[in-house]
Design a protein around this motif. Structure first.
Motif, PDB file in Angstrom:
ATOM      1  N   ARG A   6     -21.087  30.688 -30.721  1.00  0.00           N
ATOM      2  CA  ARG A   6     -19.791  31.024 -30.507  1.00  0.00           C
ATOM      3  C   ARG A   6     -19.669  31.504 -29.112  1.00  0.00           C
ATOM      4  O   ARG A   6     -20.180  32.502 -28.812  1.00  0.00           O
ATOM      5  N   LEU A   7     -19.162  30.998 -28.534  1.00  0.00           N
ATOM      6  CA  LEU A   7     -19.035  31.203 -27.103  1.00  0.00           C
ATOM      7  C   LEU A   7     -17.863  32.089 -26.806  1.00  0.00           C
ATOM      8  O   LEU A   7     -16.758  31.798 -27.199  1.00  0.00           O
ATOM      9  N   LEU A   8     -18.101  33.216 -26.111  1.00  0.00           N
ATOM     10  CA  LEU A   8     -17.039  34.091 -25.631  1.00  0.00           C
ATOM     11  C   LEU A   8     -16.813  33.817 -24.162  1.00  0.00           C
ATOM     12  O   LEU A   8     -17.735  33.493 -23.441  1.00  0.00           O
ATOM     13  N   PRO A   9     -15.573  33.967 -23.664  1.00  0.00           N
ATOM     14  CA  PRO A   9     -15.352  33.794 -22.238  1.00  0.00           C
ATOM     15  C   PRO A   9     -16.138  34.836 -21.467  1.00  0.00           C
ATOM     16  O   PRO A   9     -16.093  36.013 -21.810  1.00  0.00           O
ATOM     17  N   ALA A  10     -16.835  34.434 -20.453  1.00  0.00           N
ATOM     18  CA  ALA A  10     -17.569  35.380 -19.635  1.00  0.00           C
ATOM     19  C   ALA A  10     -16.624  36.007 -18.619  1.00  0.00           C
ATOM     20  O   ALA A  10     -15.536  35.525 -18.380  1.00  0.00           O
ATOM     21  N   SER A  11     -17.048  37.097 -18.023  1.00  0.00           N
ATOM     22  CA  SER A  11     -16.263  37.764 -17.000  1.00  0.00           C
ATOM     23  C   SER A  11     -15.940  36.799 -15.870  1.00  0.00           C
ATOM     24  O   SER A  11     -16.774  36.013 -15.440  1.00  0.00           O
ATOM     25  N   ALA A  12     -14.711  36.854 -15.393  1.00  0.00           N
ATOM     26  CA  ALA A  12     -14.286  35.930 -14.335  1.00  0.00           C
ATOM     27  C   ALA A  12     -15.150  36.068 -13.103  1.00  0.00           C
ATOM     28  O   ALA A  12     -15.448  35.094 -12.412  1.00  0.00           O
ATOM     29  N   ALA A  13     -15.594  37.266 -12.836  1.00  0.00           N
ATOM     30  CA  ALA A  13     -16.419  37.480 -11.644  1.00  0.00           C
ATOM     31  C   ALA A  13     -17.741  36.754 -11.742  1.00  0.00           C
ATOM     32  O   ALA A  13     -18.344  36.389 -10.739  1.00  0.00           O
ATOM     33  N   LEU A  14     -18.200  36.524 -12.979  1.00  0.00           N
ATOM     34  CA  LEU A  14     -19.491  35.863 -13.160  1.00  0.00           C
ATOM     35  C   LEU A  14     -19.351  34.351 -13.176  1.00  0.00           C
ATOM     36  O   LEU A  14     -20.333  33.640 -13.052  1.00  0.00           O
ATOM     37  N   LEU A  15     -18.146  33.854 -13.365  1.00  0.00           N
ATOM     38  CA  LEU A  15     -17.970  32.428 -13.560  1.00  0.00           C
ATOM     39  C   LEU A  15     -17.373  31.727 -12.349  1.00  0.00           C
ATOM     40  O   LEU A  15     -16.793  30.660 -12.461  1.00  0.00           O
ATOM     41  N   ARG A  71     -26.719  27.635 -18.694  1.00  0.00           N
ATOM     42  CA  ARG A  71     -26.745  26.767 -19.867  1.00  0.00           C
ATOM     43  C   ARG A  71     -26.193  27.543 -21.051  1.00  0.00           C
ATOM     44  O   ARG A  71     -26.435  28.740 -21.185  1.00  0.00           O
ATOM     45  N   ARG A  72     -25.472  26.820 -21.939  1.00  0.00           N
ATOM     46  CA  ARG A  72     -24.908  27.431 -23.138  1.00  0.00           C
ATOM     47  C   ARG A  72     -25.312  26.606 -24.351  1.00  0.00           C
ATOM     48  O   ARG A  72     -25.298  25.379 -24.288  1.00  0.00           O
ATOM     49  N   ASN A  73     -25.644  27.279 -25.449  1.00  0.00           N
ATOM     50  CA  ASN A  73     -25.884  26.517 -26.665  1.00  0.00           C
ATOM     51  C   ASN A  73     -24.675  26.602 -27.579  1.00  0.00           C
ATOM     52  O   ASN A  73     -23.718  27.342 -27.315  1.00  0.00           O
ATOM     53  N   SER A  74     -24.684  25.842 -28.654  1.00  0.00           N
ATOM     54  CA  SER A  74     -23.497  25.640 -29.473  1.00  0.00           C
ATOM     55  C   SER A  74     -23.104  26.859 -30.293  1.00  0.00           C
ATOM     56  O   SER A  74     -22.024  26.873 -30.878  1.00  0.00           O
ATOM     57  N   LEU A  75     -23.939  27.896 -30.342  1.00  0.00           N
ATOM     58  CA  LEU A  75     -23.565  29.125 -31.022  1.00  0.00           C
ATOM     59  C   LEU A  75     -23.262  30.248 -30.041  1.00  0.00           C
ATOM     60  O   LEU A  75     -23.118  31.397 -30.436  1.00  0.00           O
ATOM     61  N   GLY A  76     -23.210  29.909 -28.750  1.00  0.00           N
ATOM     62  CA  GLY A  76     -22.676  30.870 -27.802  1.00  0.00           C
ATOM     63  C   GLY A  76     -23.645  31.597 -26.899  1.00  0.00           C
ATOM     64  O   GLY A  76     -23.213  32.323 -26.007  1.00  0.00           O
ATOM     65  N   THR A  77     -24.932  31.452 -27.086  1.00  0.00           N
ATOM     66  CA  THR A  77     -25.867  32.126 -26.183  1.00  0.00           C
ATOM     67  C   THR A  77     -25.868  31.436 -24.828  1.00  0.00           C
ATOM     68  O   THR A  77     -25.911  30.203 -24.752  1.00  0.00           O
ATOM     69  N   GLU A  78     -25.816  32.224 -23.768  1.00  0.00           N
ATOM     70  CA  GLU A  78     -25.860  31.711 -22.403  1.00  0.00           C
ATOM     71  C   GLU A  78     -27.207  32.057 -21.777  1.00  0.00           C
ATOM     72  O   GLU A  78     -27.671  33.198 -21.879  1.00  0.00           O
ATOM     73  N   TYR A  79     -27.808  31.079 -21.125  1.00  0.00           N
ATOM     74  CA  TYR A  79     -29.079  31.273 -20.441  1.00  0.00           C
ATOM     75  C   TYR A  79     -28.845  31.174 -18.941  1.00  0.00           C
ATOM     76  O   TYR A  79     -28.287  30.175 -18.464  1.00  0.00           O
ATOM     77  N   TRP A  80     -29.262  32.171 -18.188  1.00  0.00           N
ATOM     78  CA  TRP A  80     -29.072  32.228 -16.743  1.00  0.00           C
ATOM     79  C   TRP A  80     -30.402  31.881 -16.071  1.00  0.00           C
ATOM     80  O   TRP A  80     -31.368  32.645 -16.133  1.00  0.00           O
ATOM     81  N   LEU A  81     -30.444  30.698 -15.467  1.00  0.00           N
ATOM     82  CA  LEU A  81     -31.662  30.165 -14.857  1.00  0.00           C
ATOM     83  C   LEU A  81     -31.545  30.205 -13.342  1.00  0.00           C
ATOM     84  O   LEU A  81     -30.452  30.109 -12.778  1.00  0.00           O
ATOM     85  N   LYS A  82     -32.675  30.311 -12.678  1.00  0.00           N
ATOM     86  CA  LYS A  82     -32.680  30.257 -11.214  1.00  0.00           C
ATOM     87  C   LYS A  82     -34.008  29.694 -10.756  1.00  0.00           C
ATOM     88  O   LYS A  82     -34.957  29.564 -11.537  1.00  0.00           O
ATOM     89  N   LEU A  83     -34.050  29.332  -9.469  1.00  0.00           N
ATOM     90  CA  LEU A  83     -35.287  28.840  -8.879  1.00  0.00           C
ATOM     91  C   LEU A  83     -36.027  30.004  -8.256  1.00  0.00           C
ATOM     92  O   LEU A  83     -35.447  30.815  -7.528  1.00  0.00           O
ATOM     93  N   ASP A  84     -37.301  30.092  -8.554  1.00  0.00           N
ATOM     94  CA  ASP A  84     -38.133  31.173  -8.039  1.00  0.00           C
ATOM     95  C   ASP A  84     -39.426  30.555  -7.530  1.00  0.00           C
ATOM     96  O   ASP A  84     -40.323  30.245  -8.301  1.00  0.00           O
ATOM     97  N   GLY A  85     -39.484  30.336  -6.209  1.00  0.00           N
ATOM     98  CA  GLY A  85     -40.655  29.677  -5.655  1.00  0.00           C
ATOM     99  C   GLY A  85     -40.749  28.254  -6.161  1.00  0.00           C
ATOM    100  O   GLY A  85     -39.826  27.459  -5.999  1.00  0.00           O
ATOM    101  N   ALA A  86     -41.842  27.932  -6.831  1.00  0.00           N
ATOM    102  CA  ALA A  86     -42.068  26.571  -7.320  1.00  0.00           C
ATOM    103  C   ALA A  86     -41.687  26.407  -8.778  1.00  0.00           C
ATOM    104  O   ALA A  86     -42.031  25.393  -9.398  1.00  0.00           O
ATOM    105  N   SER A  87     -40.974  27.367  -9.353  1.00  0.00           N
ATOM    106  CA  SER A  87     -40.691  27.332 -10.788  1.00  0.00           C
ATOM    107  C   SER A  87     -39.212  27.520 -11.093  1.00  0.00           C
ATOM    108  O   SER A  87     -38.470  28.124 -10.317  1.00  0.00           O
ATOM    109  N   ARG A  94     -26.994  36.019 -22.176  1.00  0.00           N
ATOM    110  CA  ARG A  94     -25.863  36.739 -22.760  1.00  0.00           C
ATOM    111  C   ARG A  94     -25.582  36.177 -24.139  1.00  0.00           C
ATOM    112  O   ARG A  94     -25.432  34.971 -24.310  1.00  0.00           O
ATOM    113  N   THR A  95     -25.554  37.043 -25.148  1.00  0.00           N
ATOM    114  CA  THR A  95     -25.231  36.642 -26.509  1.00  0.00           C
ATOM    115  C   THR A  95     -23.739  36.829 -26.748  1.00  0.00           C
ATOM    116  O   THR A  95     -23.008  37.340 -25.893  1.00  0.00           O
ATOM    117  N   THR A  96     -23.282  36.469 -27.926  1.00  0.00           N
ATOM    118  CA  THR A  96     -21.854  36.548 -28.228  1.00  0.00           C
ATOM    119  C   THR A  96     -21.340  37.981 -28.337  1.00  0.00           C
ATOM    120  O   THR A  96     -20.128  38.190 -28.355  1.00  0.00           O
TER     121      THR A  96
END
Length: 235
Positions: A6-15, A71-87, A94-96
């Motif tokens: 279930r996806l909730l709208p995230a804060s505008a500042a974050l989006l 990334r977001r899954n169909s039940l609303g969890t958001e995953y915040w990914l970034k590049l760190d060196g070679a990975s 963020r959960t619902t």
């Protein structure tokens, strides 16, 4: 990822979208608009279950002066990914029930950007299927007392893998294992459980298959297997 959907709208500042296109990460695409549908099959001595879930790539976001790929899954969890060196690392989620992303205590490596045979890293994890059988059923997924670290490694770089979405060539395979101790029976004492985890990634597509083994069967606690396979992919 697949076990907390279930996806909730995230804060505008974050989006507020970041400028520029996503980086070249062929085995883990980060561009906006990609969509994956998976079938998840779970089996342990208490029963079996099959369900589907979806993941969508929402592209770059700016947060605290850094660029993340959401990334977001169909039940609303958001995953915040970034590049760190070679990975590619997951730095927050963020959960619902959360307004703002919650930073991970330690960023967890998802995959090397340009994986090569023999590349190795550590990945925090938890049981997917293991659960208490009596006096009531209870999954160990969110138990802090049953956390472990998988020793991950790229073990193949040119596999051909067939899943419901089709046959994919030149796939990489990442494998990891961990030994955990579980007090599965008060009379007999603790049990050692060898967790075995495998993931397959196709170039230009990303994760196409995952398999987890948690072998344990006692009167009080049981383990089992989880398999996740790609059903469809859109870009």
């Amino acid at each position: 990822m697949p076990t907390v959907l279930r996806l909730l709208p995230a804060s505008a500042a974050l989006l507020i979208s970041a400028c520029g296109s996503a980086p070249d990460t062929p085995y883990f695409p980060l561009e906006s608009g990609r969509h994956w549908t998976y079938e998840l099959h779970e089996a342990n001595p208490l029963g079996e279950k099959t369900e589907t879930f979806e993941i969508t790539s929402a592209g770059p976001r700016e947060r605290d002066g850094s660029t993340y790929y959401l990334r977001r899954n169909s039940l609303g969890t958001e995953y915040w990914l970034k590049l760190d060196g070679a990975s590619i690392v997951r730095s927050a989620l963020r959960t619902t029930v959360e307004i703002e992303p919650r930073d991970d205590a330690v960023p967890r490596t998802v995959l090397p950007i340009a994986p090569k045979l023999g590349d190795a890293w550590e990945q925090p994890s938890q049981p997917f299927i293991m659960e208490r059988a009596v006096p009531f059923r209870e999954r160990f997924l969110h138990h802090d007392s049953v956390r472990f670290t998988l020793a991950m490694k790229i073990t193949a770089v040119d596999e051909e893998v067939t899943v419901p979405a089709g046959t994919f060539k030149h796939c990489i395979k990442a494998e990891g294992d961990a030994l955990i101790h579980v007090l599965a029976d008060p009379r007999l004492g603790g049990s050692e459980v060898v967790i075995r985890h495998s993931e397959w990634y196709a170039p230009g597509v990303g994760l196409i298959k995952l398999h987890r083994e948690e072998p344990l069967e006692t009167t009080q606690i049981v383990g089992g297997e989880v398999t996740m396979e790609l059903l469809s992919y859109e870009r």
